[in-house]
Design a protein around this motif. Structure first.
Motif, PDB file in Angstrom:
ATOM      1  N   SER A  53       0.916  -1.282   0.121  1.00 47.18           N
ATOM      2  CA  SER A  53       0.062  -0.021  -0.050  1.00 47.18           C
ATOM      3  C   SER A  53       0.887   1.271   0.080  1.00 47.18           C
ATOM      4  O   SER A  53       2.021   1.136   0.481  1.00 47.18           O
ATOM      5  CB  SER A  53      -1.022   0.221   1.174  1.00 47.18           C
ATOM      6  N   HIS A  54       0.348   2.467  -0.506  1.00 48.59           N
ATOM      7  CA  HIS A  54       0.972   3.403  -0.611  1.00 48.59           C
ATOM      8  C   HIS A  54       0.155   4.759  -0.420  1.00 48.59           C
ATOM      9  O   HIS A  54      -1.118   4.713  -0.618  1.00 48.59           O
ATOM     10  CB  HIS A  54       2.243   3.529  -1.787  1.00 48.59           C
ATOM     11  N   THR A  55       0.532   5.744  -0.482  1.00 46.90           N
ATOM     12  CA  THR A  55      -0.047   7.171  -0.585  1.00 46.90           C
ATOM     13  C   THR A  55      -0.724   7.299  -1.829  1.00 46.90           C
ATOM     14  O   THR A  55      -0.145   6.901  -2.817  1.00 46.90           O
ATOM     15  CB  THR A  55       0.587   8.299  -0.128  1.00 46.90           C
ATOM     16  N   TRP A  56      -2.006   8.172  -1.947  1.00 43.97           N
ATOM     17  CA  TRP A  56      -2.382   8.277  -3.454  1.00 43.97           C
ATOM     18  C   TRP A  56      -1.243   8.864  -4.294  1.00 43.97           C
ATOM     19  O   TRP A  56      -1.226   8.549  -5.433  1.00 43.97           O
ATOM     20  CB  TRP A  56      -3.519   9.120  -3.466  1.00 43.97           C
ATOM     21  N   GLY A 115      -4.588   6.919   0.908  1.00 49.08           N
ATOM     22  CA  GLY A 115      -3.912   6.015  -0.074  1.00 49.08           C
ATOM     23  C   GLY A 115      -4.751   4.860  -0.249  1.00 49.08           C
ATOM     24  O   GLY A 115      -5.869   4.592   0.253  1.00 49.08           O
ATOM     25  N   ALA A 116      -4.028   3.711  -0.679  1.00 48.77           N
ATOM     26  CA  ALA A 116      -4.977   2.490  -0.947  1.00 48.77           C
ATOM     27  C   ALA A 116      -3.890   1.409  -1.003  1.00 48.77           C
ATOM     28  O   ALA A 116      -2.591   1.711  -1.107  1.00 48.77           O
ATOM     29  CB  ALA A 116      -5.439   2.470  -2.252  1.00 48.77           C
ATOM     30  N   GLY A 167       9.493   3.003  -1.307  1.00 47.71           N
ATOM     31  CA  GLY A 167       9.026   3.507  -0.206  1.00 47.71           C
ATOM     32  C   GLY A 167       7.592   2.879   0.486  1.00 47.71           C
ATOM     33  O   GLY A 167       6.917   3.595   1.470  1.00 47.71           O
ATOM     34  N   ALA A 168       7.200   1.780  -0.044  1.00 45.86           N
ATOM     35  CA  ALA A 168       5.881   1.434   0.231  1.00 45.86           C
ATOM     36  C   ALA A 168       5.935   0.337   1.307  1.00 45.86           C
ATOM     37  O   ALA A 168       7.090  -0.177   1.570  1.00 45.86           O
ATOM     38  CB  ALA A 168       5.338   0.696  -1.031  1.00 45.86           C
ATOM     39  N   THR A 169       4.980  -0.357   1.976  1.00 44.24           N
ATOM     40  CA  THR A 169       4.804  -1.346   2.716  1.00 44.24           C
ATOM     41  C   THR A 169       5.169  -2.660   2.394  1.00 44.24           C
ATOM     42  O   THR A 169       4.680  -3.005   1.169  1.00 44.24           O
ATOM     43  CB  THR A 169       3.825  -1.446   3.782  1.00 44.24           C
ATOM     44  N   ILE A 170       6.064  -3.520   2.810  1.00 40.31           N
ATOM     45  CA  ILE A 170       6.217  -4.824   2.260  1.00 40.31           C
ATOM     46  C   ILE A 170       4.838  -5.639   2.186  1.00 40.31           C
ATOM     47  O   ILE A 170       4.805  -6.707   1.822  1.00 40.31           O
ATOM     48  CB  ILE A 170       7.456  -5.658   2.880  1.00 40.31           C
ATOM     49  N   THR A 171       3.893  -5.391   3.216  1.00 46.74           N
ATOM     50  CA  THR A 171       2.639  -6.278   3.174  1.00 46.74           C
ATOM     51  C   THR A 171       1.596  -5.293   3.588  1.00 46.74           C
ATOM     52  O   THR A 171       1.667  -4.617   4.818  1.00 46.74           O
ATOM     53  CB  THR A 171       2.708  -7.432   4.032  1.00 46.74           C
ATOM     54  N   HIS A 172       0.397  -5.066   3.016  1.00 47.05           N
ATOM     55  CA  HIS A 172      -0.751  -4.408   3.515  1.00 47.05           C
ATOM     56  C   HIS A 172      -1.574  -5.312   4.333  1.00 47.05           C
ATOM     57  O   HIS A 172      -2.231  -5.175   5.207  1.00 47.05           O
ATOM     58  CB  HIS A 172      -1.456  -3.969   2.138  1.00 47.05           C
ATOM     59  N   ALA A 208      13.849  -3.022   6.175  1.00 46.55           N
ATOM     60  CA  ALA A 208      13.557  -1.881   5.329  1.00 46.55           C
ATOM     61  C   ALA A 208      12.196  -1.145   5.935  1.00 46.55           C
ATOM     62  O   ALA A 208      11.852  -0.062   5.645  1.00 46.55           O
ATOM     63  CB  ALA A 208      13.344  -2.366   3.863  1.00 46.55           C
ATOM     64  N   GLU A 209      11.252  -2.024   6.361  1.00 47.12           N
ATOM     65  CA  GLU A 209       9.971  -1.461   6.789  1.00 47.12           C
ATOM     66  C   GLU A 209      10.171  -0.778   8.237  1.00 47.12           C
ATOM     67  O   GLU A 209       9.708   0.328   8.197  1.00 47.12           O
ATOM     68  CB  GLU A 209       9.137  -2.811   7.176  1.00 47.12           C
ATOM     69  N   VAL A 210      10.961  -1.195   9.132  1.00 47.78           N
ATOM     70  CA  VAL A 210      10.803  -0.485  10.593  1.00 47.78           C
ATOM     71  C   VAL A 210      12.048   0.044  10.838  1.00 47.78           C
ATOM     72  O   VAL A 210      12.118   0.856  11.906  1.00 47.78           O
ATOM     73  CB  VAL A 210      10.157  -1.430  11.675  1.00 47.78           C
TER      74      VAL A 210
END
Lengths: 541, 541
Positions: free
Chosen positions: B416-419, B457-458, B492-497, B511-513
């Protein structure tokens, strides 16, 4: 260079030029209910105030921010020596404080905050992060713990605003006061929508650190739900969470940082969700048959068609008290009383209901809300009552200063519970406060309102006013606070819905999270702040 | 005594009697796009399957639950040796597993879970908590780490349901499958509203442990937002959070337990917010001009009048693929194609929009949504497409089994990421997957849809299908997974939504935290699970 702020009343709340008064009707009611008061003047001016001698800071701490960012005048130390709870204010009236920061440091940016924390960790200097100084639970009390010196780390210089208009997020510097953040967002047609009673002086960093909730949280969400991501500068390293709308990558570190109350590190900025500023606002007053009936209306709304932006239900005591202290007067007051009697709502529970949004959204939301209000037996009182609430929504702390000056103890405390347990909790906590006040020989007014409703429950916010036991003000307060806290804990409720833990609620954290919960919080603290310099004596018992 | 469940397909997904098929049109498209496939049959039946020899359990572990609750047949060990990701399923086809639990233990209640954890901690036995076995990221892989033995702690017996009808909360046992929880709630006119693709077999405990999100999360909220309170039974002690709607008492321990993926302890039950079951449901299909236009509609809804209960936007590739694999056929298909051409939406992006609630709420919500859809240029396709989605909403894993049997690699991943960043992320991850498939000599189909929208975002959900590189299936998968994960991290997105971390995403947690974030998670783990017996090799790298 940024100086610490010096624009507020040094011994009390907010704007030093603002005057608040009670009229003869209000004074009569007060006298009748809590007895004669003996004025409680300030014992000292700033220049005569007794503060402990300032201890010298290690060179490295000064170098971290630059000598020009270090302030150690009596006024600055005094202004950073307290929050805004009754205990703090009572101490201010005494003219003498046992604890004060040795200096106030105002780092110019997040990098300087990081350097300063490193220097303080290296030299064993306690650090109290300072935003607006509005904590009502002793959250910024300068407790040095085992450390030689203590600084107040003033975040005033961190006031950057960076808006992403597409994603409707904004990175807000920790030092921004509520109105500053709203003004910057408002210039782009946006709002954060976070309006706690402390709004005018509290800061963004404080909102995050204390898990704040605003008066419009039913509509906009609590502060924690508005946070998209957060940074933490800690002695052992820095944390940042990703700016993504959601992640399932393990436990939520964001929710470890939010609510950490400066005990893990400093939050230099927060990225929040913002939204279009509402073109329309409408606040109105209703009268429910009883507090129970009003609560039931809030429950129906929260579990059904959704809540209005603001919903507040006063109990019968608070309703009577509010009307006596600031209700309509003279002919208007008589007409109002006659109206309530005619509608059989004298002795009822006052409700404030507010809607914000586009004309269309407001109309839709109001139609749904009004239907539930009428079905629940509430009677419409009009917009004047809503405007009166709106006008006074940030005024409570001024009124407290006035009443304290007259010789009163005035304090608030809050909790939350499920709808199933809320009625019993209301009775038990109210009885604990009233009974203890009676026992102290200072019978008082005990008000309560529900102001944050959820599908599964709501908050209860208690206010009590009595004669201050002069010379034993803190003992008196301690007795009442303890009785209320024990009633909350015995009811299985939370020790705080939105005031945070600070110094005052730390003894109840074991009841709140259990022994293992405390162990976990301590493990996190030890990892991020191994020498325990961050805000000693707060949050953890 | 409760036995482990044995009602599912032992080598694949779900109901062993359910058959799924592709028609000639679909097969033609597949062949055209990914080439000829070579059937990939199972190499062994249960009785011939090669498993490592079971190691004996310490007496104390058996005594903790009773000998009758210990199961060590090959079938039970096999059924608890895997989740439901491509890696797991590919290994099942090989007829041989390197890792399997030494036994499956089914504690009768939370007290027995506690005793079992204590016994395992005392004797150094690794514990993998097991709910539905539906993890697609290796979350239940039996990795024993440094420990002598490993058990699968099957939560099937914990299926209590306790409803508070006033506060609309329900305490749900961890072992309840989605439909079991919904049936118990439905009997009282209530619903939880959590419907991930794994709904039919995944469990309540798993939803909490993995921070799950359902297909209707736009309307009901993600699972984490539905949790009112949670318990954790850990080797070093037990945690429980208060059943209050909200608290500001420090960092949120609830959000440390949620998402902990069995690495801190076992979640025996969860108290969730429930709501009245919706009397009406309506799903419909729309066609946006493009994926970008469809995303923009979702953004407008999420930032404005609010989202429908379900919103899903397929990218152009997925739209073409969906229609080819399961769209209307024959005369209906031709008419549909002509209609799209006439409306200039051939080559567009398919949207599924769903509304649930009372007739009144549904009508209101639909009016707002339709206005945004039309303003955004989407064309209404009718309810048949919505019904088709509804009919197939839990069918993906069956189709994967079918395709794997035909010789395909089929995998999904999400982020997921910002719009603001979503368009670029979509391009980058899609290109990484497609490019790596090309490089492996197995060009494939790469589909993506947006299925969880937020104000800021989505999520993006990718599916890829190609020929499996027989004999090198895991190497091929690893290359694609790595390329996609690196593109996600680089963006810069998350590895899992919502798939969680498990084994597959653990390498990306730094990378995530960040390093400090990992330190904090490790500190919590060390405090609650000092000997590291809880689900080794998951979540933390």
């Amino acid at each position: 260079m940024t100086e610490p702020r010096r624009d507020t009343n040094w011994w009390g709340w907010g704007d030093p030029m603002r005057r608040t008064e009670l009229d003869a009707t209000a004074l009569g009611v007060l006298r009748e209910r809590i007895g004669e008061l003996e004025p409680w003047p300030l014992a000292a001016r700033i220049e005569d105030f007794e503060l402990p001698a300032a201890r010298p800071l290690p060179r490295a701490a000064v170098d971290a921010v630059g000598a020009e960012a270090v302030f150690d005048s009596k006024e600055d130390r005094l202004r950073h020596a307290r929050g805004s709870g009754y205990v703090d204010l009572a101490r201010m009236r005494s003219g003498r404080l046992e604890n004060a920061p040795d200096a106030v440091l105002v780092p110019a940016d997040a990098a300087a905050v990081g350097r300063l924390i490193d220097a303080c960790a290296a030299h064993g200097v306690a650090v109290v992060p300072f935003g607006g100084g509005t904590s009502v639970v002793g959250g910024v009390e300068p407790l040095r713990g085992p450390h030689e010196a203590l600084i107040s780390l003033d975040l005033t210089a961190l006031r950057e605003v960076v808006v992403d208009e597409t994603s409707l997020t904004a990175r807000l510097g920790a030092g921004l006061r509520g109105p500053e953040a709203e003004a910057a967002l408002g210039a782009q047609g946006l709002t954060l929508g976070h309006f706690p009673q402390s709004f005018e002086y509290a800061t963004i960093g404080g909102f995050a650190a204390t898990r704040s909730a605003g008066q419009a949280s039913s509509g906009y969400g609590r502060f924690d739900s508005l946070v998209s991501s957060v940074r933490l500068l800690a002695p052992a390293g820095n944390l940042r969470t990703l700016e993504t709308p959601h992640t399932a990558a393990g436990p939520a570190l964001r929710d470890l940082v939010i609510g950490s109350e400066g005990t893990l590190g400093v939050i230099p900025d927060v990225t929040v969700r913002v939204r279009p500023a509402p073109p329309q606002r409408r606040y109105e007053a209703w009268m429910a048959e009883s507090f129970e009936a009003g609560r039931e209306i809030a429950r129906v709304l929260a579990q059904g068609p959704g809540l209005p932006t603001v919903i507040r239900v006063s109990d019968e005591e608070e309703t009577v008290g509010s009307l006596a202290l600031s209700g309509p007067r003279g002919a208007a007051g008589k007409a109002f009383g006659a109206y309530l009697k005619a509608r059989r709502r004298a002795g009822g529970a006052l409700m404030i209901v507010g809607y914000e949004g586009t004309e269309e959204a407001l109309t839709r939301r109001r139609a749904l809300t009004v239907r539930a209000l009428r079905a629940g037996g509430a009677v419409y009182l009009g917009r004047a009552g809503g405007r009166s609430w709106e006008h006074g929504r940030y005024g409570g702390p001024y009124q407290r200063d006035l009443l304290m000056g007259m010789g009163a103890m005035v304090e608030t405390l809050e909790t939350s519970h499920t709808w199933t347990r809320l009625g019993e909790l209301h009775r038990a906590v109210g009885a604990a406060i009233a009974g203890t006040l009676d026992g102290e020989g200072t019978p008082g007014l005990v008000f309560c309102h529900l102001s944050h409703a959820y599908a599964d429950g709501a908050s209860l916010y208690f206010t009590f006013i009595s004669r201050a036991r002069r010379g034993a003000e803190l003992e008196q307060w301690t007795a009442v606070k303890r009785a209320a806290s024990e009633a909350i804990v015995a009811g299985g409720a939370t020790i705080t819905h939105h005031h945070a833990v600070g110094r005052d609620h730390a003894p109840y954290m074991e009841a709140e999270v259990g022994e293992t919960g405390l162990d976990v919080l301590r493990a996190v603290k030890e990892r991020l702040d191994p020498t325990g310099i961050m805000n000693p004596g707060k949050l953890l018992p």
